[in-house]
Design an enzyme around this catalytic site. Structure first.
Site, PDB file in Angstrom:
ATOM      1  CG  ASP A 193      -4.690 -10.101   3.736  1.00  0.00           C
ATOM      2  OD1 ASP A 193      -4.463 -10.539   2.593  1.00  0.00           O
ATOM      3  OD2 ASP A 193      -4.499  -8.900   3.972  1.00  0.00           O
ATOM      4  CG  HIS A 232      -6.450  -5.319   1.855  1.00  0.00           C
ATOM      5  ND1 HIS A 232      -5.936  -6.244   2.696  1.00  0.00           N
ATOM      6  CD2 HIS A 232      -7.605  -4.938   2.368  1.00  0.00           C
ATOM      7  CE1 HIS A 232      -6.654  -6.415   3.802  1.00  0.00           C
ATOM      8  NE2 HIS A 232      -7.858  -5.488   3.698  1.00  0.00           N
ATOM      9  CG  HIS A 259      -2.127  -0.968   1.292  1.00  0.00           C
ATOM     10  ND1 HIS A 259      -2.701  -1.279   0.189  1.00  0.00           N
ATOM     11  CD2 HIS A 259      -2.446  -1.950   2.358  1.00  0.00           C
ATOM     12  CE1 HIS A 259      -3.685  -2.250   0.384  1.00  0.00           C
ATOM     13  NE2 HIS A 259      -3.233  -2.916   1.680  1.00  0.00           N
TER      14      HIS A 259
END
Length: 312
Positions: free
Chosen positions: A248, A169, A130
């Site tokens: 995740d 993500h 990120h």
């Protein structure tokens, strides 16, 4: 040649507060499973240097690197803990951890390119995917994989490298840094709509983003890999592959809502290694991203690492 394992005690010194999911125990959970499954003895443990600021500036704005360096050195001196964004906190141990995490990715890249290792896994934190060109975000300070990619291209002289991101993500920071760079092909899937609420509308030709709804299971993910990723990777013929390895998406991980299990991560890894064997002499560097249920994380990384060892 062996599979390398890059980690460092400094990565345990980064703390973002009691109860924060991105915690030092993540590395301990991985180490415990590697030992329990007998994989520890099959890995070649490697030294992890601190990245240089010049290394980091391959992927990040130099002023951002220097400003963050100065800020984190102040925390080392004062012992304070401060927030850089709503999700990302820094403490006195953050600087050494962040520079080691990026340093591990660079060192692993060199070891694989030099032929000392077949492939490598970097069990490091803070994670990276990120972190944008000039901004911390989502637990991330530096984009470890993007730094390593640019090192492979700009320092080691490769012409084409691929990035595979299977975190739950979207790797918005990696896309921010590498979008439009025709030397790089990035393939990913991610839960959508979901943090960081990006990726689904990307139009960059070197980005293959596959947004998936919550509760997507392993069978669907495998179909996505074969239908969307593989032909693009084969056409691209990468000279090296980097993995943003986030776990995740496991069905036990409450940070996400997907339905993957350890066997799915092993299968994805095997498909990546098949491409690597055919096009880039098996050269793969994998860096830990997400994964916050400690038991599921440890088991999933063990499945990933076992595949790196057995199918290199």
């Amino acid at each position: 040649m062996a599979t390398g394992y890059f980690s460092h005690p400094d990565c345990l010194a980064h703390e973002m507060g009691t109860g924060h999911p991105e915690c030092p125990q993540r590395i301990s959970a991985i180490e415990d499973q590697l030992r329990a499954q007998g994989l520890d003895a099959l890995l070649q443990r490697e030294e992890v240097p601190l990245a240089s600021n010049n290394d980091l500036a391959l992927a990040h704005d130099l002023n951002y690197v220097l400003t963050l360096d100065d800020f984190l050195q102040q925390l080392e001196a004062t012992g304070d803990t401060r927030a850089l964004d709503p999700d990302t906190w820094a403490c006195p141990g953050t600087r050494s951890a962040a520079w080691r995490a990026a340093g591990a990715a660079v060192a692993a890249t060199d070891a694989v390119l030099d032929g000392r290792l077949s492939n490598a896994f970097c069990a490091v934190r803070p994670p990276g995917h990120h972190a944008m060109h000039n901004q911390t975000m989502g637990f991330c300070f530096f984009n470890n994989v993007a730094v390593a990619v640019r090192h492979a291209l700009d320092v080691r002289g490769l012409q084409r490298v691929a990035v595979v991101d299977f975190d739950v993500h979207h790797g918005n920071g990696t896309e921010d840094i590498l979008t439009g760079d025709d030397r790089v092909l990035m393939v990913s899937f991610f839960q959508h709509p979901f943090y960081p609420y990006s990726g689904a509308d990307s139009r960059a030709g070197n980005m293959v983003n596959v947004p998936l709804p919550a509760r997507t299971d392993g069978a669907t993910v495998r179909d996505v890999v074969d239908s969307y990723w593989m032909y693009r990777l084969e056409d691209f013929r990468p000279e090296m592959i980097f993995i943003s390895a986030g776990f995740d998406g496991h069905r036990e991980d409450e940070m996400g809502g997907m339905g993957l299990v350890e066997a799915d991560y092993a299968w994805i890894t095997a498909r990546i290694l098949d491409v690597a064997r055919r096009f880039c002499e098996g050269r793969v560097v994998s860096c830990l991203e997400g994964g916050y249920n400690l038991s599921a994380l440890g088991r999933s990384v063990a499945a990933h690492v076992r595949t790196l060892i057995e199918e290199r």
